[in-house]
Motif scaffolding. Sequence first.
Motif, PDB file in Angstrom:
ATOM      1  N   ASP A   1     -36.341  38.676 -34.022  1.00  0.00           N
ATOM      2  CA  ASP A   1     -36.897  39.464 -35.122  1.00  0.00           C
ATOM      3  C   ASP A   1     -36.477  38.953 -36.497  1.00  0.00           C
ATOM      4  OD1 ASP A   1     -34.262  40.314 -34.958  1.00  0.00           O
ATOM      5  OD2 ASP A   1     -34.761  42.332 -34.293  1.00  0.00           O
ATOM      6  N   GLU A   2     -35.651  37.924 -36.553  1.00  0.00           N
ATOM      7  CA  GLU A   2     -35.265  37.332 -37.833  1.00  0.00           C
ATOM      8  C   GLU A   2     -36.070  36.054 -38.060  1.00  0.00           C
ATOM      9  OE1 GLU A   2     -31.030  36.957 -38.639  1.00  0.00           O
ATOM     10  OE2 GLU A   2     -30.648  38.416 -37.053  1.00  0.00           O
ATOM     11  N   THR A   3     -36.843  36.037 -39.133  1.00  0.00           N
ATOM     12  CA  THR A   3     -37.746  34.916 -39.413  1.00  0.00           C
ATOM     13  C   THR A   3     -37.021  33.577 -39.501  1.00  0.00           C
ATOM     14  OG1 THR A   3     -39.153  36.459 -40.606  1.00  0.00           O
ATOM     15  CG2 THR A   3     -39.589  34.130 -40.943  1.00  0.00           C
ATOM     16  N   LEU A   4     -35.871  33.549 -40.134  1.00  0.00           N
ATOM     17  CA  LEU A   4     -35.126  32.302 -40.295  1.00  0.00           C
ATOM     18  C   LEU A   4     -34.765  31.697 -38.938  1.00  0.00           C
ATOM     19  CD1 LEU A   4     -33.845  30.433 -42.437  1.00  0.00           C
ATOM     20  CD2 LEU A   4     -31.744  31.731 -42.147  1.00  0.00           C
ATOM     21  N   ILE A   5     -34.302  32.526 -38.026  1.00  0.00           N
ATOM     22  CA  ILE A   5     -33.919  32.031 -36.696  1.00  0.00           C
ATOM     23  C   ILE A   5     -35.157  31.684 -35.883  1.00  0.00           C
ATOM     24  CG2 ILE A   5     -32.701  32.602 -34.547  1.00  0.00           C
ATOM     25  CD1 ILE A   5     -30.816  34.305 -36.362  1.00  0.00           C
ATOM     26  N   GLN A   6     -36.219  32.489 -36.016  1.00  0.00           N
ATOM     27  CA  GLN A   6     -37.492  32.150 -35.359  1.00  0.00           C
ATOM     28  C   GLN A   6     -37.896  30.726 -35.715  1.00  0.00           C
ATOM     29  OE1 GLN A   6     -40.671  34.669 -36.670  1.00  0.00           O
ATOM     30  NE2 GLN A   6     -40.051  36.408 -35.418  1.00  0.00           N
ATOM     31  N   THR A   7     -37.868  30.433 -37.011  1.00  0.00           N
ATOM     32  CA  THR A   7     -38.294  29.127 -37.510  1.00  0.00           C
ATOM     33  C   THR A   7     -37.386  28.020 -36.990  1.00  0.00           C
ATOM     34  OG1 THR A   7     -39.181  30.174 -39.485  1.00  0.00           O
ATOM     35  CG2 THR A   7     -38.795  27.801 -39.605  1.00  0.00           C
ATOM     36  N   LEU A   8     -36.085  28.233 -37.022  1.00  0.00           N
ATOM     37  CA  LEU A   8     -35.124  27.235 -36.548  1.00  0.00           C
ATOM     38  C   LEU A   8     -35.378  26.903 -35.069  1.00  0.00           C
ATOM     39  CD1 LEU A   8     -31.597  26.566 -37.289  1.00  0.00           C
ATOM     40  CD2 LEU A   8     -31.883  27.497 -35.015  1.00  0.00           C
TER      41      LEU A   8
ATOM     42  N   ILE B   1     -44.207  33.293 -30.500  1.00  0.00           N
ATOM     43  CA  ILE B   1     -43.187  34.170 -31.068  1.00  0.00           C
ATOM     44  C   ILE B   1     -43.531  35.622 -30.767  1.00  0.00           C
ATOM     45  CG2 ILE B   1     -42.058  34.967 -33.192  1.00  0.00           C
ATOM     46  CD1 ILE B   1     -41.412  32.111 -32.782  1.00  0.00           C
ATOM     47  N   ALA B   2     -42.544  36.366 -30.304  1.00  0.00           N
ATOM     48  CA  ALA B   2     -42.663  37.816 -30.170  1.00  0.00           C
ATOM     49  C   ALA B   2     -41.530  38.413 -31.004  1.00  0.00           C
ATOM     50  CB  ALA B   2     -42.541  38.237 -28.716  1.00  0.00           C
ATOM     51  N   PRO B   3     -41.852  39.198 -32.030  1.00  0.00           N
ATOM     52  CA  PRO B   3     -40.796  39.750 -32.878  1.00  0.00           C
ATOM     53  C   PRO B   3     -40.067  40.949 -32.262  1.00  0.00           C
ATOM     54  CG  PRO B   3     -42.951  40.354 -33.723  1.00  0.00           C
ATOM     55  CD  PRO B   3     -43.181  39.452 -32.552  1.00  0.00           C
ATOM     56  N   SER B   4     -40.553  41.448 -31.126  1.00  0.00           N
ATOM     57  CA  SER B   4     -39.885  42.579 -30.474  1.00  0.00           C
ATOM     58  C   SER B   4     -39.877  42.384 -28.965  1.00  0.00           C
ATOM     59  CB  SER B   4     -40.607  43.891 -30.804  1.00  0.00           C
ATOM     60  OG  SER B   4     -41.851  43.954 -30.112  1.00  0.00           O
TER      61      SER B   4
ATOM     62  N   LEU C   1     -32.326  43.339 -30.788  1.00  0.00           N
ATOM     63  CA  LEU C   1     -33.669  43.332 -31.358  1.00  0.00           C
ATOM     64  C   LEU C   1     -34.012  44.717 -31.888  1.00  0.00           C
ATOM     65  CD1 LEU C   1     -35.226  41.477 -28.327  1.00  0.00           C
ATOM     66  CD2 LEU C   1     -35.058  40.512 -30.624  1.00  0.00           C
ATOM     67  N   LYS C   2     -34.943  44.757 -32.851  1.00  0.00           N
ATOM     68  CA  LYS C   2     -35.437  46.042 -33.312  1.00  0.00           C
ATOM     69  C   LYS C   2     -36.301  46.643 -32.209  1.00  0.00           C
ATOM     70  CE  LYS C   2     -35.449  44.313 -37.979  1.00  0.00           C
ATOM     71  NZ  LYS C   2     -36.158  43.316 -38.733  1.00  0.00           N
ATOM     72  N   GLY C   3     -36.331  47.958 -32.127  1.00  0.00           N
ATOM     73  CA  GLY C   3     -37.136  48.602 -31.094  1.00  0.00           C
ATOM     74  C   GLY C   3     -36.251  49.229 -30.031  1.00  0.00           C
ATOM     75  N   ASN C   4     -36.868  49.652 -28.958  1.00  0.00           N
ATOM     76  CA  ASN C   4     -36.152  50.387 -27.905  1.00  0.00           C
ATOM     77  C   ASN C   4     -35.523  49.497 -26.841  1.00  0.00           C
ATOM     78  OD1 ASN C   4     -36.835  52.905 -29.035  1.00  0.00           O
ATOM     79  ND2 ASN C   4     -38.849  52.799 -28.085  1.00  0.00           N
ATOM     80  N   MET C   5     -35.944  48.242 -26.780  1.00  0.00           N
ATOM     81  CA  MET C   5     -35.431  47.335 -25.756  1.00  0.00           C
ATOM     82  C   MET C   5     -34.618  46.228 -26.410  1.00  0.00           C
ATOM     83  SD  MET C   5     -38.810  46.846 -23.373  1.00  0.00           S
ATOM     84  CE  MET C   5     -38.041  45.586 -22.379  1.00  0.00           C
ATOM     85  N   ASN C   6     -33.703  45.637 -25.624  1.00  0.00           N
ATOM     86  CA  ASN C   6     -32.930  44.496 -26.121  1.00  0.00           C
ATOM     87  C   ASN C   6     -33.255  43.253 -25.295  1.00  0.00           C
ATOM     88  OD1 ASN C   6     -31.388  44.622 -23.717  1.00  0.00           O
ATOM     89  ND2 ASN C   6     -29.891  45.972 -24.669  1.00  0.00           N
ATOM     90  N   GLY C   7     -32.631  42.151 -25.649  1.00  0.00           N
ATOM     91  CA  GLY C   7     -32.893  40.885 -24.970  1.00  0.00           C
ATOM     92  C   GLY C   7     -32.479  40.885 -23.508  1.00  0.00           C
ATOM     93  N   TRP C   8     -31.420  41.636 -23.175  1.00  0.00           N
ATOM     94  CA  TRP C   8     -31.020  41.728 -21.761  1.00  0.00           C
ATOM     95  C   TRP C   8     -32.182  42.289 -20.949  1.00  0.00           C
ATOM     96  CZ3 TRP C   8     -27.042  38.860 -21.993  1.00  0.00           C
ATOM     97  CH2 TRP C   8     -25.967  39.063 -22.858  1.00  0.00           C
ATOM     98  N   GLU C   9     -32.833  43.331 -21.479  1.00  0.00           N
ATOM     99  CA  GLU C   9     -33.942  43.980 -20.765  1.00  0.00           C
ATOM    100  C   GLU C   9     -35.161  43.070 -20.672  1.00  0.00           C
ATOM    101  OE1 GLU C   9     -34.213  48.451 -21.655  1.00  0.00           O
ATOM    102  OE2 GLU C   9     -33.029  47.638 -23.325  1.00  0.00           O
TER     103      GLU C   9
END
Length: 132
Positions: free
Chosen positions: A15-22, A36-39, A63-71
């Motif tokens: 969800d962070e544009t800078l890291i998405q781009t990197l 790219i999926a921001p959530s 991540l923003k939203g109800n779920m995290n990366g583990w999920e």
Amino acid sequence: MANSESLPVILIVEDETLIQTLVEEALADGGFETAIAPSAEEAVTLLRSGVTDYRALVTDINLKGNMNGWEVARRAREIDPAFPIVYMTGAAADEWASQGVPNSVLLVKPFAPAQILTAVSQLLNAAAQGQS
């Protein structure tokens, strides 16, 4: 019409544009296409749709939203038990042993762009060798 020489598509959940781009640039330089999926919710929808044949998942943990990366990773593994997963985190590294899926890679931020490419490549190579 699918191109038989199409590049492997890697789904990036960040969800962070800078890291998405990197991450996107590092993988593109390594010969991969990216989506790219921001959530987490959007990532799961994309994975379940089956429209794109994603070859690996690179996900942030927090991540923003109800779920995290583990999920997101667990949902990806429900679809494909051998799906390559790379986690990125700045704060949740200590949770990897209990929350991460088996045969995944964890990168702690900040990491060098080459590390993301190496992690994805290693997982894809291991997955390819596992198929007989």
